[in-house]
Design an enzyme around this catalytic site. Structure first.
Site, PDB file in Angstrom:
ATOM      1  N   GLU A 292      85.111  73.434  75.982  1.00 11.46           N
ATOM      2  CA  GLU A 292      84.277  72.271  75.715  1.00 11.46           C
ATOM      3  C   GLU A 292      83.587  72.445  74.378  1.00 11.46           C
ATOM      4  OE1 GLU A 292      81.340  71.964  78.754  1.00 11.46           O
ATOM      5  OE2 GLU A 292      80.338  73.822  78.233  1.00 11.46           O
TER       6      GLU A 292
ATOM      7  N   ARG B 212      66.346  82.977  71.778  1.00 13.44           N
ATOM      8  CA  ARG B 212      67.558  83.707  72.154  1.00 13.44           C
ATOM      9  C   ARG B 212      67.466  85.178  71.764  1.00 13.44           C
ATOM     10  NH1 ARG B 212      72.646  85.193  70.527  1.00 13.44           N
ATOM     11  NH2 ARG B 212      74.349  84.736  71.991  1.00 13.44           N
TER      12      ARG B 212
ATOM     13  N   LYS C 295      80.651  72.816  71.761  1.00 10.48           N
ATOM     14  CA  LYS C 295      79.335  73.433  71.803  1.00 10.48           C
ATOM     15  C   LYS C 295      78.375  72.565  71.002  1.00 10.48           C
ATOM     16  CE  LYS C 295      76.817  77.670  70.687  1.00 10.48           C
ATOM     17  NZ  LYS C 295      75.769  76.986  69.899  1.00 10.48           N
TER      18      LYS C 295
ATOM     19  N   ARG D 289      68.383  77.630  71.959  1.00 10.24           N
ATOM     20  CA  ARG D 289      68.413  78.145  73.328  1.00 10.24           C
ATOM     21  C   ARG D 289      67.138  78.943  73.580  1.00 10.24           C
ATOM     22  NH1 ARG D 289      73.165  82.188  74.974  1.00 10.24           N
ATOM     23  NH2 ARG D 289      74.385  80.411  74.249  1.00 10.24           N
TER      24      ARG D 289
END
Length: 251
Positions: free
Chosen positions: A210, A232, A212, A217
């Site tokens: 898929e 992150r 990104k 994050r």
């Protein structure tokens, strides 16, 4: 352990493309370390300083890089660590000059190979194919503990150094102390490594891909009305995201 021994391992790890050989080199280096040196081996080969950021930038490192080299290696791992600890503790007026003096004295005791490694370590530029994934495997091999158990403990501890010390000095049962704790950041889940695409597809059987989406994050921890947000890289970014804190408090 002599610092040159660790530098030599780093060079050998960088020179091979074989993941198994990298693991063996890291395993042997960890097993050769004394109890107080295990964490330093993990930190240095992983490209980090236990002291974190110590106020030494590229300009200082480049300026000192041209100083004469030592004729023979003489530094131990603890010698290097003690210098970085002193540098990290320097503050106040004239601190930059005192940091330069400490680092200059350390560089004056290095051979060419040692200085090159130290400079890259200070600047966060260790590139040897021995960063976290293969390093965790080396720790597992050195401690004779399944790699999944080491990987889980590192995820919860957010630092492989204490995990390596516990595993090698106390055994697998010591990993139980690394558990999920609110307000302590957890490392993000990483992809499982494979030798190549054929190896990866052989393990998966089928795979779905898929797109990104770009974005930040983060992980959000909340205990009552206390909220902390971690990036992150596990930096505390709570103060810079007040709208996220507000949203977390109303959920």
């Amino acid at each position: 352990m002599q610092f040159i021994d660790l530098v030599t391992v780093s060079q050998r790890v960088a020179a091979t493309r074989s993941r198994l050989e990298k693991r063996a080199l890291l395993r042997d280096c960890l097993r050769a370390a004394g109890p107080a040196e295990i964490g330093l081996v993990v930190n240095y080969l992983g490209g980090t300083l236990p002291q974190g950021r110590i106020g030494l930038g590229p300009a200082i490192v480049r300026r000192l890089g041209d100083e004469p080299f030592a004729g023979e290696p003489s530094l131990s791992l603890t010698d290097v660590d003690q210098v970085f600890t002193r540098v990290a503790e320097i503050s106040g007026k004239g601190s930059q000059q005192r940091r330069r003096e400490e680092l200059g004295a350390l560089f004056g005791r290095t051979t060419a190979a040692e200085r090159d490694f130290l400079a890259r370590l200070v600047l966060g530029e260790i590139r040897q194919g021995a960063l976290e994934g293969v390093l965790i495997e080396g720790i597992a091999d050195a401690a004779d503990i399944p790699v999944d158990a080491i990987r889980r403990a590192v995820m919860l501890a957010s630092d492989p150094a204490p995990v390596a010390r516990a595993a090698m000095l106390e055994g697998r049962h010591a990993l139980a102390r690394f558990r999920l704790e609110p307000m302590s950041p957890v490392r993000p889940m990483l992809a499982q490594p494979a030798e190549d695409m054929a190896d990866a597809m052989g393990s998966l059987g089928k795979a779905a891909l898929e797109y990104k989406l770009d974005g930040a994050r983060v992980q959000i921890h909340r205990v009552g009305t206390d909220v902390r947000i971690f990036s992150r890289r596990l930096n505390d970014v709570t103060a810079s995201l007040p709208d996220v804190v507000e949203t977390a408090l109303v959920q």
